[in-house]
Design an enzyme around this catalytic site. Sequence first.
Site, short mmCIF file in Angstrom:
data_model
loop_
_atom_site.label_atom_id
_atom_site.label_comp_id
_atom_site.label_asym_id
_atom_site.label_seq_id
_atom_site.Cartn_x
_atom_site.Cartn_y
_atom_site.Cartn_z
CG ASN A 154 -3.32 3.60 7.58
OD1 ASN A 154 -4.54 3.65 7.52
ND2 ASN A 154 -2.54 3.93 6.57
N PRO A 155 -5.23 0.55 9.43
CG PRO A 155 -7.28 0.16 10.46
CD PRO A 155 -6.16 1.17 10.37
CG PHE A 210 -1.87 1.11 1.34
CD1 PHE A 210 -3.06 1.06 0.62
CD2 PHE A 210 -1.62 2.21 2.14
CE1 PHE A 210 -3.99 2.10 0.72
CE2 PHE A 210 -2.53 3.24 2.24
CZ PHE A 210 -3.71 3.19 1.52
#
Length: 321
Positions: free
Chosen positions: A211-212, A103
């Site tokens: 920060n899932p 990500f």
Amino acid sequence: MTSAPQHPSEGTRRIRPAPVLAEAARTLATAGVTSARVEAELLAAYVLEVPRGRLALADGFTDEQLDGYRALVARRSRREPLQYLTGTAGFRHLELAVGPGVFVPRPETELLAGWGVDQAATAARADGRPEPLVVDLCSGSGAIALSVASEVPQARVVAVERSPEALSWLRRNAAARAAAGDRPIEVVSADATDPALLDELTGRVDVLLCNPPYVPLAVAVPPEVADHDPAEAVFGGADGLDVIRRVIDRAGFLLRPGGVLGIEHDDSHGVVLPGLLAADGRYAMVVGHRDLADRPRFVTASRLADRPPPGAAATWQTGSS
């Protein structure tokens, strides 16, 4: 006989950047890229190996550089992330390696990282904890964990990630920052939702950050996200809270009394997530923080020493970062 030194541009055909950049910006804008001019300049700076602010002073593109630049612009116009093209993403004071499988860290996450840095520094200074323990769950590229390690060198930082692809980027970035002189972080291959996660640290963590994946499944996301970011790092179930619920529960075991928790969330979670923390019964000082665009962005809380009596749920308030 010795010839006089040539100017770098002598003997090589150079194409002025200005018209090339204008053409690239038009191409990107037509493709729906926001900040098209800025991204055209960033790609040009990457190809020419100069800072973006010095593009006007650059000699210009060689034919080979121009071909390479236009190829990158074409890829970006197909909405491949800019950071994948350059291989790096800026985050606070760091340049992180990123690419397929991980990500891409976003600027708004810098707010959560900054809060974590402040909390770790406070724990070391005001709370008299010489080696504050910081855990970063769903670490991805390591952006949050490595920022804390860089800015609070006395902190012990543990970064947890389950994806093998993301782990390779995390370990690469961790090694690079250690080589640059930062305190090495500890990388743990594990699932943040594992009920036994980091059992050995139960009741010892000073700061827990996460920060899932939090985007609800039905939400449409930009092509850069839909086609390139790993889905497991983006989507958090039907309501976006699948991972968050488990993180809240696990954090309650890992945090020491007075330890603090920070979780980034979707815009739509600005009320529900503080409510989940308050209802859990193990947290106090639940505060919602907004980003620079005034959107709900992350929530913080402090671990209570003991579970309060039934019905004595924590209160929460909104705040800003």
